[in-house]
Design a protein around this motif. Structure first.
Motif, PDB file in Angstrom:
ATOM      1  N   MET A  42     -23.315  22.638 -16.837  1.00  0.00           N
ATOM      2  CA  MET A  42     -23.091  23.819 -17.671  1.00  0.00           C
ATOM      3  C   MET A  42     -21.714  23.738 -18.312  1.00  0.00           C
ATOM      4  O   MET A  42     -20.739  23.361 -17.656  1.00  0.00           O
ATOM      5  CB  MET A  42     -23.212  25.098 -16.842  1.00  0.00           C
ATOM      6  N   ILE A  43     -21.632  24.093 -19.577  1.00  0.00           N
ATOM      7  CA  ILE A  43     -20.369  24.064 -20.300  1.00  0.00           C
ATOM      8  C   ILE A  43     -19.870  25.495 -20.505  1.00  0.00           C
ATOM      9  O   ILE A  43     -20.609  26.356 -20.983  1.00  0.00           O
ATOM     10  CB  ILE A  43     -20.534  23.362 -21.659  1.00  0.00           C
ATOM     11  N   TYR A  44     -18.626  25.725 -20.122  1.00  0.00           N
ATOM     12  CA  TYR A  44     -17.993  27.030 -20.296  1.00  0.00           C
ATOM     13  C   TYR A  44     -16.930  26.912 -21.390  1.00  0.00           C
ATOM     14  O   TYR A  44     -16.106  25.988 -21.373  1.00  0.00           O
ATOM     15  CB  TYR A  44     -17.311  27.479 -19.007  1.00  0.00           C
ATOM     16  N   TYR A  45     -16.928  27.855 -22.307  1.00  0.00           N
ATOM     17  CA  TYR A  45     -15.895  27.907 -23.334  1.00  0.00           C
ATOM     18  C   TYR A  45     -14.986  29.094 -23.053  1.00  0.00           C
ATOM     19  O   TYR A  45     -15.446  30.231 -22.884  1.00  0.00           O
ATOM     20  CB  TYR A  45     -16.505  28.038 -24.729  1.00  0.00           C
ATOM     21  N   ILE A  46     -13.688  28.831 -23.000  1.00  0.00           N
ATOM     22  CA  ILE A  46     -12.682  29.856 -22.708  1.00  0.00           C
ATOM     23  C   ILE A  46     -11.817  30.034 -23.955  1.00  0.00           C
ATOM     24  O   ILE A  46     -11.171  29.090 -24.419  1.00  0.00           O
ATOM     25  CB  ILE A  46     -11.793  29.445 -21.514  1.00  0.00           C
ATOM     26  N   SER A  47     -11.790  31.233 -24.477  1.00  0.00           N
ATOM     27  CA  SER A  47     -11.089  31.488 -25.741  1.00  0.00           C
ATOM     28  C   SER A  47      -9.598  31.736 -25.530  1.00  0.00           C
ATOM     29  O   SER A  47      -9.119  31.964 -24.413  1.00  0.00           O
ATOM     30  CB  SER A  47     -11.703  32.707 -26.437  1.00  0.00           C
TER      31      SER A  47
END
Length: 296
Positions: free
Chosen positions: A1-6
């Motif tokens: 799973m890929i998590y994107y953190i802004s």
């Protein structure tokens, strides 16, 4: 799973004092040969530079890198973190604010190893993007008696001094250095801003402003007359830091990872930290964000 953190997530979840403490742990681990980091690598294209800074942090069993591209179309920073125990987890973190916070946290951490006073006089040279977190980080660990702000453009210094509740004194010149325990220079200057004759008898200096050859914030005699010069990565400094490349006596250079595990060995009155940035700092700071967001 890929998590994107802004970037907004980073602003919310990366506390500067927590970052200071984590960086201390990270470099202690690095010094004890449990964590690792390589020097920055650059690929030069016709109109861009791709930069990569890999690292492994044993404390949380994470590996990754900071990478950024810069060129005529702009710049973009990201930190990529792998959970080594579960490589299916991949975290991609916007790193504009992260880099700003960890840079301020790093200089404050290094300063705390050298300046044992509770209250200091502090001079900040440069009023740009990085200056705010330099001030906030230093204020999180010291009582700031006098804060002096110097910029080549006095109006910039004056405007900066109005942003904070601190009693910041905008200065038209650098005579304030004589009254300073700690000096941080965070500019993009190509020529020296100050020399050794302008400094007090005891000092700690953070040189933060450049990792590009040909730029320099301090005159050669500042490093040559200091007792110790601390570098995050000597190989990287010898490629990118003009002040260190031009030093007469390079035996006084100590890598931060070695200094931090032998602090009591060094009794110095005049110290310089040349900050270039390595990936270990970024993945350590990134982990704080992921932990506080409860995604790792």
């Amino acid at each position: 799973m890929i998590y994107y953190i802004s970037d907004e997530d980073v602003k919310k979840y990366l506390d500067i004092k927590e970052c200071i403490n984590e960086l201390r742990d990270a470099f202690t681990s690095y010094g004890n040969k449990k964590s690792y980091a390589n020097a920055r690598d650059r690929i030069y294209g016709d109109n861009f530079i791709l930069n990569t800074m890999p690292a492994y942090y044993e404390k949380y069993n994470i590996a990754g890198l900071k990478t950024y591209i810069s060129g005529k179309n702009g710049v973009r920073f990201v930190v990529i973190i792998f959970d080594v125990s579960d490589p299916e987890k991949l975290f991609i973190i916007d790193a504009n604010t992260l880099g700003q916070i960890r840079t301020g946290a790093l200089t404050a951490m290094v300063t705390s190893l050298l300046i044992n006073k509770k209250t200091i006089n502090y001079t900040l040279i440069g009023s740009g993007f990085q200056a705010e977190t330099q001030l906030k980080a230093m204020a999180s660990i010291y009582d700031l008696n006098n804060v002096y702000m110097y910029s080549k453009n006095y109006e910039h210094a004056l405007n900066f001094s109005k942003k904070f509740d601190f009693n910041i004194k905008a200065s038209r010149d650098l005579s304030v250095l004589k009254d300073s325990d700690v000096i941080t220079s965070v500019t993009n200057s190509k020529t020296p801003i100050f020399d050794y004759s302008m400094l007090p008898e005891k000092y700690h200096i953070n040189l933060v402003g450049s990792n590009i050859i040909g730029r320099r914030e301090a005159n050669n005699d500042v490093l040559d007359n200091s007792d110790i010069v601390i570098s995050e990565n000597l190989d990287q400094s010898m490629k990118e830091a003009s002040e260190i490349i031009d030093m007469k006596n390079k035996n006084k250079i100590v890598e931060l990872k070695d200094f931090i595990i032998n602090v009591n060995k060094y009794k110095v009155n005049k110290s310089v930290f040349k900050s270039m940035g390595i990936g270990l700092e970024d993945i350590a700071a990134g982990y704080i964000v992921l932990k506080n967001m409860k995604v790792i």
